[in-house]
Design a protein around this motif. Structure first.
Motif, PDB file in Angstrom:
ATOM      1  N   LEU A 234       0.823  -1.211   0.000  1.00  0.00           N
ATOM      2  CA  LEU A 234       0.000   0.000   0.000  1.00  0.00           C
ATOM      3  C   LEU A 234       0.857   1.261   0.000  1.00  0.00           C
ATOM      4  O   LEU A 234       0.581   2.217  -0.718  1.00  0.00           O
ATOM      5  CB  LEU A 234      -0.933   0.002   1.213  1.00  0.00           C
ATOM      6  CG  LEU A 234      -2.044  -1.038   1.185  1.00  0.00           C
ATOM      7  CD1 LEU A 234      -2.829  -1.014   2.481  1.00  0.00           C
ATOM      8  CD2 LEU A 234      -2.977  -0.803   0.000  1.00  0.00           C
ATOM      9  N   ILE A 235       1.899   1.231   0.810  1.00  0.00           N
ATOM     10  CA  ILE A 235       2.739   2.430   0.889  1.00  0.00           C
ATOM     11  C   ILE A 235       3.425   2.688  -0.449  1.00  0.00           C
ATOM     12  O   ILE A 235       3.497   3.813  -0.922  1.00  0.00           O
ATOM     13  CB  ILE A 235       3.777   2.308   2.029  1.00  0.00           C
ATOM     14  CG1 ILE A 235       3.056   2.319   3.385  1.00  0.00           C
ATOM     15  CG2 ILE A 235       4.782   3.451   1.975  1.00  0.00           C
ATOM     16  CD1 ILE A 235       3.940   1.979   4.564  1.00  0.00           C
ATOM     17  N   SER A 236       3.899   1.598  -1.105  1.00  0.00           N
ATOM     18  CA  SER A 236       4.564   1.849  -2.377  1.00  0.00           C
ATOM     19  C   SER A 236       3.570   2.208  -3.474  1.00  0.00           C
ATOM     20  O   SER A 236       3.942   2.811  -4.469  1.00  0.00           O
ATOM     21  CB  SER A 236       5.460   0.674  -2.804  1.00  0.00           C
ATOM     22  OG  SER A 236       4.953  -0.533  -2.365  1.00  0.00           O
ATOM     23  N   SER A 237       2.314   1.857  -3.253  1.00  0.00           N
ATOM     24  CA  SER A 237       1.316   2.259  -4.253  1.00  0.00           C
ATOM     25  C   SER A 237       1.048   3.753  -4.171  1.00  0.00           C
ATOM     26  O   SER A 237       0.491   4.351  -5.074  1.00  0.00           O
ATOM     27  CB  SER A 237      -0.003   1.506  -4.045  1.00  0.00           C
ATOM     28  OG  SER A 237      -0.761   2.104  -3.022  1.00  0.00           O
ATOM     29  N   PHE A 238       1.455   4.353  -3.043  1.00  0.00           N
ATOM     30  CA  PHE A 238       1.180   5.779  -2.867  1.00  0.00           C
ATOM     31  C   PHE A 238       1.841   6.613  -3.961  1.00  0.00           C
ATOM     32  O   PHE A 238       1.244   7.497  -4.547  1.00  0.00           O
ATOM     33  CB  PHE A 238       1.654   6.246  -1.498  1.00  0.00           C
ATOM     34  CG  PHE A 238       1.550   7.729  -1.308  1.00  0.00           C
ATOM     35  CD1 PHE A 238       0.310   8.343  -1.254  1.00  0.00           C
ATOM     36  CD2 PHE A 238       2.680   8.517  -1.203  1.00  0.00           C
ATOM     37  CE1 PHE A 238       0.199   9.711  -1.081  1.00  0.00           C
ATOM     38  CE2 PHE A 238       2.580   9.890  -1.043  1.00  0.00           C
ATOM     39  CZ  PHE A 238       1.337  10.482  -0.980  1.00  0.00           C
ATOM     40  N   GLU A 239       3.086   6.247  -4.228  1.00  0.00           N
ATOM     41  CA  GLU A 239       3.819   7.002  -5.230  1.00  0.00           C
ATOM     42  C   GLU A 239       3.070   6.968  -6.552  1.00  0.00           C
ATOM     43  O   GLU A 239       2.874   7.962  -7.225  1.00  0.00           O
ATOM     44  CB  GLU A 239       5.216   6.414  -5.401  1.00  0.00           C
ATOM     45  CG  GLU A 239       6.137   7.373  -6.100  1.00  0.00           C
ATOM     46  CD  GLU A 239       7.340   6.678  -6.700  1.00  0.00           C
ATOM     47  OE1 GLU A 239       7.989   7.284  -7.549  1.00  0.00           O
ATOM     48  OE2 GLU A 239       7.605   5.516  -6.326  1.00  0.00           O
TER      49      GLU A 239
END
Lengths: 452, 619
Positions: free
Chosen positions: A205-210
């Motif tokens: 999820l965090i890397s999808s933020f970018e």
């Protein structure tokens, strides 16, 4: 806070358009509109009907309009709502809004229509937050992200994991409070597996933020190259309008210029830059510095060469740029001026050949840009985090879970384990809505533009 | 024959005694009315104080100037710090007490407290003028006036005792129940309910064979509850552990058809976490044994309390089952176990000061509020006594915060959520458990007690010194490095990684394996410094150093929630027009009248989205 008054605002973007829609919401919306509307008597019309007529200020006809009626509670705000479609002149719109205010309405504050929808039970907070994103979405993909959040998005996935974690938290609490008695202990191996599983989800999820951020704000693309190589001309060719200053003299573009365009539903933010060269001109030196900064922030660099640069120079430049670690599309401009023999050699270097001035090779370039950015198309099922508040909570959760894992591997007593789990639960709760904080409200209602 | 009192306290159990003491120490004239002067501060159930979460409460009461800690210390026959193997927030002091001395100490302390008068009688009516309480009326027909009344009736309101099929009215075995009050309060508009609790048989210690049981001694270096210099008796007694078995269970089952629990004669709800032995056998049928703690009732008496064997089965079944327990083969019973049902008043009818919402200047404390446990009762009494005094003198009310004390958690839980079963404190009820430790109860609360006037300057000064000195130690740890050669042997011994370069002592203490006592062995400088301070100060420094990062994270969350906790809501706030609130939330909010947004968020049935609606309305 009272909702007894009636608010008014322009609901479409300000500026010149074919039509503008003015929205009135509140108990007196119908009465106020009826006072200045010449046509049918609005007070006796059914909800969800449209009426033609004129808006008059005394004897002066301001405009011919269409009036749409939404009677409470069957409206966005759950109040009486009247939407007046006018011709899109700024003067007409301003005059009509002023007239409504004189007749008893009040100018709406930013986000107030949605605030009322929320206060009147029309939507919950997370939906309100998504509405803010939805309104701001300017491309197919950012729209998808916002819609997905409005439907519940990834918070339903987190809810399930959070519940499993709550189970462990309560098992550990039991252990702690009844340590004197022989009670069943929480299975540490299972806890570790669960923690790792949540960790993996958080990471995704965090890397999808970018990526989500890119969806919302556009892919930053820098156009760079030596002075007078044709960067501004290329930008104009891409945007198909005269935007940057184009001249025959090297160094005309002293600042960076940004513009957006959509290719296949993905928004690209093109950044034209001052040419990179050693310079004695102070103003231009600053421009060059800014260019280097911009290049670091880009997700893609379009680097322009021209037919006059030698093969060695091009190879050298490409090698230097590769150090930035950002995808690069090498472009040879003015390729119509190339000698066929040189062209042959250059073709071995994976370059794109264009003529910006004649708009040759532009379509090919667009395809290459899409390929290099490698944004896999977002499907309906893909989970993308696009909200900075969510990312912060996810990162806090991740930190807490890191401590849980550390605790499981070290002689950390279970009360501290319990605390770390609780912190993870707290931050997960901020996302799933189990925990309400003041920040959430601030975040949401500050985002709305007036009238939405 | 009676003057008008400032405050009348009804009942002289743990709650009543603390209420009388705190109100009187603040300067109110107090009349303590009890049905029996001989049973003041009676430990009706187990002869012990403290334990997990409860020990923290006793320390808190003591830190603010209450008496429970001192009385417990003076009557201690065994001290144990429970959960020493866990983190400091779990450390929980617990004492085994001499039941008779405990009651005697309480009575002596109250007798020595100026402003406390006593009267032996039963209150069966309140004097009420308008919406304000004006005094009490007793069974002797005497009306006594007072500006405030604190009710601490314990299990006495319509108390009904069950032993097998026999039942009789009573507040404790061999003591009368109290009637009339519940009925009057109901008429005034209060809702009442029924709860149940129980107690095990007491037996003759001379009839037990201790060689068949496991010994359980107290700590080698016993601590105490009180932060004062109270003298603790040196002599410690042993307790024992034994177990039930299938034979015991089968015997008990013979009595199930006469059990008031299973036949439905008992209507009240009992505490799940303090179940009777029949309940344990019934609910956990797969368990083939249950733990029994064999606890002396005093230093000299032979009477034994059979902890873990609470029962209301017929006395002959109790006896027969006891004889099947290892060590109890020749047991002689002194008193049978019994269950008792009593009236309570759902505590959501109270505000955070423990004053009732319906009748002004009327306060409830203890089991009348649906709690169980001496410590829970004592702390409520203590707070009710303070607030009664503050109220009649127009002084600020005392509302304890959840982030600052277990007492705050207890009262907030009670008045915000209410309780269906007897409420007992657990550490898990305190979301900021890590900050609410027994070691820092004085740091947290003595300033509050001092500000009220319950704690003298000397005690506050002592607390300030503790803070200062522990900070001095921490400063030293942070500024002093140690060479690998001096410490690597020790680190290896402790099972933690060796150093390759100089390391700050502070960083070493944060390793779970390393204690200050380890470090002082290899650092002469540290040892010299620690020699200057008492054990409590050194311990405080070690806890602060070791867990600093955890405390900081906890404080961060406290800070995040502070906005909600500080956001006050007018008690007359009108929820009826807020259409987006759920119906249940609206009803509950109207009833509970939360004082802050934080309190509102803890009401069951009020969802986070309801809270956000209120939040927006408050802006």
């Amino acid at each position: 806070m009272t909702n007894n008054d009636t608010i008014v605002a322009l609901a479409t973007p300000s500026g010149i358009g074919a039509i503008g829609v003015i929205r009135l919401s509140g108990p007196d919306a119908l009465t106020i509109c009826n006072t200045v509307f010449k046509g049918r008597d609005l007070s006796v019309q059914a909800s969800h009907t449209i009426h033609f007529g004129t808006i008059r200020d005394g004897e002066v006809i301001l405009d011919e309009v269409l009036v749409s009626l939404f009677i409470a509670p069957h409206s966005y705000t759950k109040e009486n709502v009247v939407e007046i479609s006018t011709h899109g002149s700024a003067y007409i719109i301003e005059s009509i809004i002023k007239l409504f205010i004189r007749t008893g309405a009040r100018a709406a504050k930013p986000g107030e229509f949605t605030l009322r929808a929320f206060l009147n039970g029309g939507m919950d907070l997370s939906q309100a937050e998504a509405v803010a994103d939805l309104i701001a979405s300017n491309s197919a993909s950012s729209h998808l992200v916002a819609m997905q959040q409005m439907r519940g998005g990834f918070s339903s996935e987190l809810k399930g994991l959070r519940e499993q974690l709550i189970h462990f938290a309560s098992m550990i609490e039991l252990e702690l409070d009844f340590g004197e008695e022989d009670v069943e202990f929480a299975n540490r191996d299972q806890l570790r597996s669960l923690t790792l599983a949540i960790h993996a989800v958080l990471y995704r999820l965090i890397s999808s933020f970018e990526q989500g951020n890119v969806m919302k704000n556009g892919v930053p693309v820098v156009i760079a190259g030596k002075p007078n190589v044709g960067k501004s001309t290329l930008l104009n060719a891409l945007l198909n309008e005269e935007r940057a200053i184009v001249s025959e003299f090297a160094g005309t573009t002293r600042d960076t210029i940004e513009d957006e365009m959509s290719i296949n539903g993905v928004v690209f933010r093109f950044i034209d830059t001052a040419g990179i060269r050693e310079t004695a001109d102070v103003i231009e030196a600053q421009g060059v510095l800014r260019t280097r900064e911009k290049m670091k922030q880009a997700r893609l660099i379009l680097y322009l060469f021209d037919s006059e640069q030698g093969i060695e120079e091009i190879e050298e430049q490409l090698a230097e740029l590769a150090l930035l670690g950002i995808p690069i599309v090498g472009i040879v401009n003015k390729s119509d001026l190339l000698a066929p023999a040189v062209m042959e050699v250059l073709k071995g270097l994976e370059l794109i050949f264009i003529s910006a001035r004649d708009k040759v090779g532009i379509e090919e370039l667009k395809v290459e840009v899409l390929r290099k950015v490698n944004l896999h198309r977002i499907n309906n099922d893909d989970v993308i985090v696009s909200n900075i508040r969510h990312v912060e909570a996810l990162k806090k959760t991740e930190e807490a879970l890191d401590r849980v894992l550390y605790g499981l591997d070290n002689p950390v007593t279970s009360d501290f384990l319990a605390m770390d789990i609780k912190q993870a639960l707290y931050y997960l709760g901020e996302i799933t809505g189990a925990v309400t904080t003041d920040d959430l409200l601030e975040n949401i209602f500050s985002k709305f533009c007036i009238g939405k | 024959m009676f003057k008008k009192y400032d405050i009348i306290v009804v009942g002289a159990g743990h709650a009543g005694c603390e209420a009388a003491a705190s109100a009187a120490n603040l300067g109110s004239s107090v009349l303590l009315i009890t049905m029996n002067m001989a049973t003041i501060a009676q430990m009706s159930c187990n002869p012990a104080m403290g334990g997990v979460a409860k020990g923290q409460i006793v320390r808190e009461i003591d830190a603010m100037g209450g008496y429970s800690g001192i009385v417990s210390d003076k009557s201690t026959i065994q001290f144990r710090m429970l959960n020493k193997s866990k983190g400091p927030a779990m450390w929980s002091p617990r004492t085994q007490n001499d039941r008779m001395r405990f009651a005697e100490e309480w009575r002596l302390m109250l007798e020595q407290t100026p402003n406390v008068d006593f009267w032996q009688d039963t209150v069966n009516e309140l004097l009420v003028k308008g919406d304000r309480v004006a005094g009490v009326k007793t069974s002797l027909g005497i009306s006594i006036e007072a500006d405030a009344v604190v009710l601490t009736n314990g299990t006495f309101l319509n108390g009904l005792i069950h032993i097998g099929e026999k039942r009789f009215g009573g507040g404790r075995t061999a003591e009368k129940s109290a009637t009339g009050l519940t009925e009057q309060l109901n008429e005034l508009g209060f809702t009442s309910g029924r709860m149940k609790t129980g107690t095990p048989p007491r037996v003759d210690g001379r009839s037990l064979d201790y060689s068949l049981m496991e010994e359980q001694w107290g700590d080698d270096n016993p601590g105490k509850f009180s932060f004062t210099d109270v003298e603790v008796p040196q002599q410690q007694k042993c307790c024992w552990i034994t177990y039930t078995n299938l034979d015991v269970h089968e015997t008990l089952k013979e009595g199930f058809e006469k059990s008031p629990m299973f036949t439905g004669r008992i209507k009240g709800l009992g505490p799940r976490y303090c179940p009777s032995i029949e309940d344990k056998i019934n609910r956990f049928a797969d368990r083939d044994r249950h733990q029994i703690f064999v606890e002396p009732e005093g230093l000299h008496t032979v009477e034994i309390y059979v902890n873990g064997f609470s029962t209301s089965l017929p006395e002959d079944i109790q006896y027969k089952a006891l004889t099947k327990i290892p060590g109890f083969e020749k047991v002689k019973m002194f008193r049978p176990g019994y269950a008792i049902e009593y009236d309570f008043f759902p505590p959501t009818q109270l505000g955070l000061t423990l004053e009732t919402k319906l009748i002004k200047n009327l306060f409830f404390a203890g089991q009348i509020n649906g709690t169980t446990g001496y410590e829970e009762a004592a702390s409520q009494g203590f707070i009710a006594g303070i607030n009664a005094h503050q109220k009649i003198n127009d002084l600020h009310e005392l509302i304890m915060k959840r982030s600052e004390s277990y007492i705050g958690v207890l009262i907030d839980d009670l008045v915000t959520k209410g309780t269906e079963e007897p409420y007992r404190m657990f550490t898990s009820r305190a979301e900021h458990r890590l900050l609410l430790r027994q070691d820092n109860a004085d740091i947290r609360l003595t300033p509050i007690g001092h500000q009220l006037g319950l704690v003298n300057d000397k005690r506050l000064e002592k607390v300030n010194r503790k803070i200062e000195n522990s900070d001095t130690i921490i400063k030293y740890l942070k500024s002093t490095s140690i060479e690998p050669s001096l410490i690597n042997n020790l680190l290896e011994e402790l099972g933690t990684s060796a150093l390759t370069q100089n390391f700050k002592l502070f960083q070493l203490v944060t390793r779970p394996q390393v204690s200050l006592n380890d470090l002082r062995k290899v650092s002469a400088g540290l040892n010299d410094l620690l020699m200057q301070f008492d054990i409590e100060t050194v311990e405080q420094a070690e806890i602060k150093a070791k867990y600093e990062s955890y405390f900081e994270k906890e404080l961060e969350i406290v800070g995040k929630m502070k906005k909600m906790e500080d956001q006050e809501i007018n008690p007359n706030f009108d929820y009826s027009g807020m259409v987006s609130l759920s119906k249940e939330a609206r009803e509950k909010l109207k009833k509970i009248k939360p004082r802050t947004l934080g309190q509102a968020s803890r009401i069951s049935g009020v969802s986070p989205s309801d809270i956000s609606v209120i939040m927006v309305h408050l802006k």
